[in-house]
Scaffold this active site. Structure first.
Site, PDB file in Angstrom:
ATOM      1  N   GLY A  18       0.818  -1.217   0.000  1.00  0.00           N
ATOM      2  CA  GLY A  18       0.000   0.000   0.000  1.00  0.00           C
ATOM      3  C   GLY A  18       0.846   1.260   0.000  1.00  0.00           C
ATOM      4  O   GLY A  18       1.612   1.504  -0.928  1.00  0.00           O
ATOM      5  N   GLY A  57     -12.555  -3.748   6.741  1.00  0.00           N
ATOM      6  CA  GLY A  57     -12.501  -3.415   5.317  1.00  0.00           C
ATOM      7  C   GLY A  57     -11.164  -3.619   4.649  1.00  0.00           C
ATOM      8  O   GLY A  57     -10.988  -3.224   3.504  1.00  0.00           O
ATOM      9  N   ASP A  86      -2.294 -13.639  -1.725  1.00  0.00           N
ATOM     10  CA  ASP A  86      -2.066 -12.194  -1.876  1.00  0.00           C
ATOM     11  C   ASP A  86      -0.618 -11.862  -1.511  1.00  0.00           C
ATOM     12  O   ASP A  86       0.061 -11.098  -2.206  1.00  0.00           O
ATOM     13  CB  ASP A  86      -3.057 -11.428  -0.980  1.00  0.00           C
ATOM     14  CG  ASP A  86      -2.840  -9.928  -1.022  1.00  0.00           C
ATOM     15  OD1 ASP A  86      -3.209  -9.306  -2.026  1.00  0.00           O
ATOM     16  OD2 ASP A  86      -2.261  -9.386  -0.053  1.00  0.00           O
ATOM     17  N   LYS A 106       2.575 -10.469  -4.043  1.00  0.00           N
ATOM     18  CA  LYS A 106       3.450  -9.332  -3.720  1.00  0.00           C
ATOM     19  C   LYS A 106       4.904  -9.775  -3.684  1.00  0.00           C
ATOM     20  O   LYS A 106       5.801  -9.053  -4.160  1.00  0.00           O
ATOM     21  CB  LYS A 106       3.008  -8.713  -2.389  1.00  0.00           C
ATOM     22  CG  LYS A 106       1.609  -8.075  -2.486  1.00  0.00           C
ATOM     23  CD  LYS A 106       1.009  -7.782  -1.111  1.00  0.00           C
ATOM     24  CE  LYS A 106      -0.376  -7.138  -1.234  1.00  0.00           C
ATOM     25  NZ  LYS A 106      -1.088  -7.076   0.045  1.00  0.00           N
TER      26      LYS A 106
HETATM   27  N1  HSE Z   1      -6.025  -7.558   1.321  1.00  0.00           N
HETATM   28  C1  HSE Z   1      -4.767  -6.918   1.403  1.00  0.00           C
HETATM   29  C2  HSE Z   1      -4.301  -6.971   2.827  1.00  0.00           C
HETATM   30  C3  HSE Z   1      -4.788  -5.474   1.014  1.00  0.00           C
HETATM   31  O1  HSE Z   1      -5.035  -7.413   3.721  1.00  0.00           O
HETATM   32  O2  HSE Z   1      -3.174  -6.578   3.063  1.00  0.00           O
HETATM   33  C4  HSE Z   1      -4.381  -5.120  -0.344  1.00  0.00           C
HETATM   34  O3  HSE Z   1      -3.283  -5.785  -0.831  1.00  0.00           O
END
Ligand code: HSE
Length: 436
Positions: free
Chosen positions: A134, A187, A201, A205
């Site tokens: 982020g 969220g 995820d 990355k």
């Molecule tokens: N779903 C991801 C997280 C956020 O929880 O870090 C965006 O990559």
């Protein structure tokens, strides 16, 4: 003042944040760029829902192709997410000579090599700081600030949902399900939480960071991935007693024999700086031969932190446009011709320390059988702990090992599981710790 025109595709949470920061901070951004960044379009199939922003007439539209085909638009900001439509729009935009900013890590993990080639051929920039961590500036750090270093390791907490869940279990004793529900309510979980909790995820990355760090093509499919759903509450308590935290770590390193890239729950000592990164924060440590260890932390998700990274990329591209250059900074850090297809080492080839938890009968000779089979497979035990002695039934036996090869560990565990005295599949958690 000169003007750089941008169009946003997708006005969900992050797209809205990008529009907001471009409008609210317009003056400060222009004073840094030397040009006005003009938000010419925001396109979304839903133009009815109130985003809390008042757009000028003609800005908020439903037709993405109008944005991509407008010759006055210099930069396309892809905020749609997902892999199919986003990829189609990005390729079309590159073909039209547009520069791209995206936060789409799943797309980059799956098609980053293709997008890179397409952008290079057309002389377009495609920047993606927000795709990892982020608002935490790890990509620019690897690509630019550390450009003279041989990168030796990148280790990170790259998923806020998992870090939040693990923190809640550790500090509040929440169940996995309760902690996940809280993360979703806040969220920052993906629409499909499987991507978060099963580690994909994080692996998306890590594939991006590994490419930037080691000059390799994006290699998502070769990354070993294990999520956080199978760790029992007692493992958190035992970890604490041994001085460890449990984190979902993305680990990549050049170990001398090749590149390791793996995602799995990991025990790290309380003294490790990543151990103190709690809640939904992300963090990464990078080790370079010149710089040594550096540490970066920040909000890995959320409207404004992610928008901050997106607009940082817009500013970089606007500066390139104003100085009449593109491709000044190679998109994946290395010049395209120097990016190699480098196979990631199989998990069986890596060596690490292990936490092992067996459920076994509490009777004479059990420990010697288990430790004998570990020894037969070349695994050296560092310490043994038996918990909750009872006269009947199984008890947890915890063993911490010295560094052992994963292939040897699998062979040993296969032998141990077939013992009559062992009642359940063993739990294994890898440990990242310096050997004394
Ligand atoms: N779903 C991801 C997280 C956020 O929880 O870090 C965006 O990559």
């Amino acid at each position: 003042m000169k003007q750089v025109n941008v169009g946003i595709l997708g006005c969900g949470t992050v797209g809205t944040g990008v529009a907001k920061i471009l409008m609210d901070n317009k003056d400060i951004i222009s004073s840094r760029v030397g040009a006005v960044i003009n938000l010419k379009y925001v396109a979304d199939i839903d133009t009815e829902t109130d985003r809390g922003i008042t757009f000028d007439d003609g800005v908020f539209i439903s037709d993405a192709n109008k944005v991509i085909d407008d010759p006055e638009v210099h930069i396309i900001i892809e905020m749609i997410g997902g892999e199919s439509i986003a990829k189609e729009f990005i390729l079309k935009a590159i073909n039209n000579g547009k520069h791209i900013v995206t936060a789409n890590k799943a797309l980059l993990a799956g098609s980053g090599n293709q997008l890179l080639s397409a952008a290079s051929e057309k002389g377009c920039d495609i920047f993606f700081e927000a795709s990892v961590g982020g608002g935490m500036p790890v990509i620019k750090t690897l690509r630019e600030s550390l450009a003279c270093n041989k990168i030796q390791a990148v280790t990170g907490i790259l998923n806020g949902t998992c870090n939040y869940i693990l923190s809640k279990i550790t500090t509040d004793g929440n169940s996995f399900e309760d902690a996940l529900a809280k993360a979703q309510a806040k969220g920052f979980a993906e629409a499909d939480p499987t991507l978060d909790v099963e580690g994909f995820d994080t692996a998306h990355k890590l594939s991006i960071l590994s490419a930037l760090a080691y000059g390799m093509e994006i290699n998502f499919k070769d990354i070993y991935v294990e999520g956080i759903t199978k760790i029992a509450p007692m493992d958190f308590e035992f970890a604490r007693q041994f001085g460890y935290s449990i984190k979902l770590l993305a680990i990549s390193k050049d170990n001398g024999n090749g590149i390791e890239a793996r995602v799995h729950p990991t025990m790290i000592p309380h003294g490790n700086i990543l151990s103190n990164v709690t809640g939904s924060l992300n963090a990464v440590t990078v080790t370079g031969d010149g710089v040594g260890d550096i540490f970066i932390s920040g909000h890995g998700a959320g409207m404004m932190p992610t928008a901050s990274a997106v607009v940082g990329d817009v500013v970089d591209i606007a500066r390139n446009i104003l100085s009449g250059t593109t491709g000044r900074v190679p998109l994946f850090s290395y010049q395209k011709e120097n990016i190699k297809k480098v196979p990631v080492l199989s998990i069986n080839e890596i060596s690490t320390n292990y936490y092992l938890r067996f459920s076994a009968l509490d009777q004479p000779g059990v420990l010697s059988k288990i430790s004998g089979l570990l020894g037969d497979n070349g695994i050296s035990i560092k310490s043994v702990h038996q918990k909750d002695r009872k006269t009947m039934g199984s008890v947890p036996i915890i063993m911490l090992t010295h560094s052992a090869k994963e292939a040897d560990m699998k062979a040993a565990l296969s032998d141990i599981t077939s013992l009559d005295v062992v009642s359940e599949d063993p739990v294994i958690i890898r440990i990242e710790d310096e050997e004394e």
